[in-house]
Scaffold this active site. Structure first.
Site, PDB file in Angstrom:
ATOM      1  N   ASN A  21       2.779   5.192  -6.247  1.00 32.14           N
ATOM      2  CA  ASN A  21       2.382   5.302  -5.531  1.00 32.14           C
ATOM      3  C   ASN A  21       2.868   7.079  -4.729  1.00 32.14           C
ATOM      4  O   ASN A  21       2.152   7.757  -3.842  1.00 32.14           O
ATOM      5  CB  ASN A  21       1.683   4.282  -4.296  1.00 32.14           C
ATOM      6  CG  ASN A  21       0.860   3.114  -5.260  1.00 32.14           C
ATOM      7  OD1 ASN A  21      -0.402   4.120  -5.114  1.00 32.14           O
ATOM      8  ND2 ASN A  21       0.873   2.662  -5.614  1.00 32.14           N
ATOM      9  N   ARG A  76      16.658  -8.641  10.802  1.00 35.17           N
ATOM     10  CA  ARG A  76      15.085  -7.063  10.451  1.00 35.17           C
ATOM     11  C   ARG A  76      14.530  -6.145  11.479  1.00 35.17           C
ATOM     12  O   ARG A  76      14.481  -5.458  11.183  1.00 35.17           O
ATOM     13  CB  ARG A  76      14.513  -7.785  10.342  1.00 35.17           C
ATOM     14  CG  ARG A  76      13.615  -8.930   9.035  1.00 35.17           C
ATOM     15  CD  ARG A  76      12.398  -8.944   8.478  1.00 35.17           C
ATOM     16  NE  ARG A  76      12.228  -9.999   8.614  1.00 35.17           N
ATOM     17  CZ  ARG A  76      11.419 -11.426   8.374  1.00 35.17           C
ATOM     18  NH1 ARG A  76      10.723 -11.099   9.782  1.00 35.17           N
ATOM     19  NH2 ARG A  76      11.776 -12.074   8.155  1.00 35.17           N
ATOM     20  N   MET A 101       8.863  -3.687  -0.264  1.00 34.68           N
ATOM     21  CA  MET A 101       9.110  -5.391  -0.416  1.00 34.68           C
ATOM     22  C   MET A 101       9.746  -5.225   1.034  1.00 34.68           C
ATOM     23  O   MET A 101      10.660  -6.193   0.650  1.00 34.68           O
ATOM     24  CB  MET A 101       9.022  -5.647  -1.851  1.00 34.68           C
ATOM     25  CG  MET A 101       8.648  -4.734  -2.579  1.00 34.68           C
ATOM     26  SD  MET A 101       6.283  -5.555  -2.011  1.00 34.68           S
ATOM     27  CE  MET A 101       5.574  -5.027  -3.281  1.00 34.68           C
ATOM     28  N   HIS A 120      -2.075  -2.388  -0.738  1.00 36.25           N
ATOM     29  CA  HIS A 120      -1.744  -3.485  -1.524  1.00 36.25           C
ATOM     30  C   HIS A 120      -2.743  -3.358  -2.790  1.00 36.25           C
ATOM     31  O   HIS A 120      -4.070  -3.283  -2.582  1.00 36.25           O
ATOM     32  CB  HIS A 120      -2.103  -4.373   0.025  1.00 36.25           C
ATOM     33  CG  HIS A 120      -2.075  -5.920  -0.402  1.00 36.25           C
ATOM     34  ND1 HIS A 120      -0.655  -6.214  -0.620  1.00 36.25           N
ATOM     35  CD2 HIS A 120      -2.996  -6.576  -0.706  1.00 36.25           C
ATOM     36  CE1 HIS A 120      -0.710  -7.776  -0.476  1.00 36.25           C
ATOM     37  NE2 HIS A 120      -2.275  -8.051  -0.966  1.00 36.25           N
ATOM     38  N   THR A 152       0.475  -4.076  10.877  1.00 34.96           N
ATOM     39  CA  THR A 152       0.625  -4.247  12.266  1.00 34.96           C
ATOM     40  C   THR A 152       1.320  -5.526  11.769  1.00 34.96           C
ATOM     41  O   THR A 152       2.028  -5.074  10.869  1.00 34.96           O
ATOM     42  CB  THR A 152      -1.303  -5.284  12.616  1.00 34.96           C
ATOM     43  OG1 THR A 152      -1.382  -6.085  11.426  1.00 34.96           O
ATOM     44  CG2 THR A 152      -1.716  -4.284  12.824  1.00 34.96           C
ATOM     45  N   GLU A 185      -5.861   3.015  -6.304  1.00 30.38           N
ATOM     46  CA  GLU A 185      -4.162   2.796  -5.845  1.00 30.38           C
ATOM     47  C   GLU A 185      -4.290   4.734  -5.640  1.00 30.38           C
ATOM     48  O   GLU A 185      -3.671   5.264  -4.330  1.00 30.38           O
ATOM     49  CB  GLU A 185      -2.988   2.132  -5.991  1.00 30.38           C
ATOM     50  CG  GLU A 185      -3.242   0.844  -6.107  1.00 30.38           C
ATOM     51  CD  GLU A 185      -2.038  -0.028  -5.590  1.00 30.38           C
ATOM     52  OE1 GLU A 185      -0.957   0.370  -5.258  1.00 30.38           O
ATOM     53  OE2 GLU A 185      -2.403  -1.381  -6.410  1.00 30.38           O
TER      54      GLU A 185
END
Ligand code: GAR
Length: 224
Positions: A21, A76, A101, A120, A152, A185
């Site tokens: 992509n 994170r 990922m 996605h 989001t 995609e």
């Protein structure tokens, strides 16, 4: 007809893997169908082929190692603070998740509200998460597809920008279906970026409305 910006939109791409992509966006930029500039390709995986693709096209590639943060409280968020610092230092206007990922936290989501997109491989809201082509086949769906959406905090949950559908055939495997979806995609991700570049995406609650292109200058050229 499109609205032309004086300068190219400053984009960063976050990718963990193959990077097809990313490649589609690079190709569209190089072909002149997307008026944007990739400022950096960033990965959480040192050996991500996406980084190699960036290097091949003379783009800045950056590996940001998640290991130093592992096991710490709010690891994170701490990782995303490092990313945010990089993105802000480079005046990035739009962030693209392209096979990234890793779950992004509110550190990035809030800083790039309606300025961070994800692709996605399902027709959201059906099948968020992983192994979605397999799940669509197992459910007996007749259609599958892909979705570009704003990011989001919920996984694969943000307002939908563009979708493309493909048939599911009786003899499909996850791989054959994934390949059919992937071809779409590669069409809709660059298209979504160009719509953003043209300032044509308006978010109203869960909906993203696409405004019609406006004529350049004070004249209408027909046919456009
Ligand atoms: C793509 O199919 C993308 O839709 C998917 O990972 C693949 C990455 O391929 N993303 C997700 O599943 C995110 N939830 P790529 O590295 O060749 O672009």
């Amino acid at each position: 007809m499109s609205i032309k910006r004086a300068d190219a939109l400053r984009v960063a791409v976050l990718a963990s893997g193959r990077g097809s992509n990313l490649q589609a966006v690079i190709d569209a930029i190089e072909a002149g169908t997307v008026q944007a500039k990739i400022i950096a390709v960033i990965s959480n995986k040192k050996d991500a082929p996406a980084l190699e693709r960036a290097r091949r096209h003379g783009l800045s590639d950056l590996f940001v190692d998640p290991k130093p943060y592992a096991g710490k409280p709010d690891s994170r968020e701490a990782y995303d603070r490092e990313l945010l610092e990089v993105l802000q230092r480079h005046d990035v206007e739009l962030v693209l998740l392209a096979g990234y990922m890793k779950i992004v936290t509110k550190v990035l989501v809030e800083a790039f509200a309606n300025r961070m997109m994800n692709i996605h491989p399902s027709l959201l809201p059906s099948f968020p998460g992983l192994e979605v082509q397999k799940k669509a086949i197992e459910w007996g769906c007749k259609l599958a597809g892909c979705t570009v959406h704003f990011v989001t905090e919920g996984i694969d949950e943000g307002p939908i920008i563009l979708q493309a559908a493909v048939p599911i055939l009786d003899d499909d495997t996850s791989d054959t279906l994934a390949a059919r979806i992937l071809a779409q995609e590669h069409k809709i991700y660059p298209r979504a970026v160009q719509l953003f570049t043209e300032g044509r995406l308006r978010v109203e609650g869960r909906r993203v409305l696409i405004e019609a292109g406006k004529p350049e200058g004070d004249s209408i050229i027909s046919p456009s």
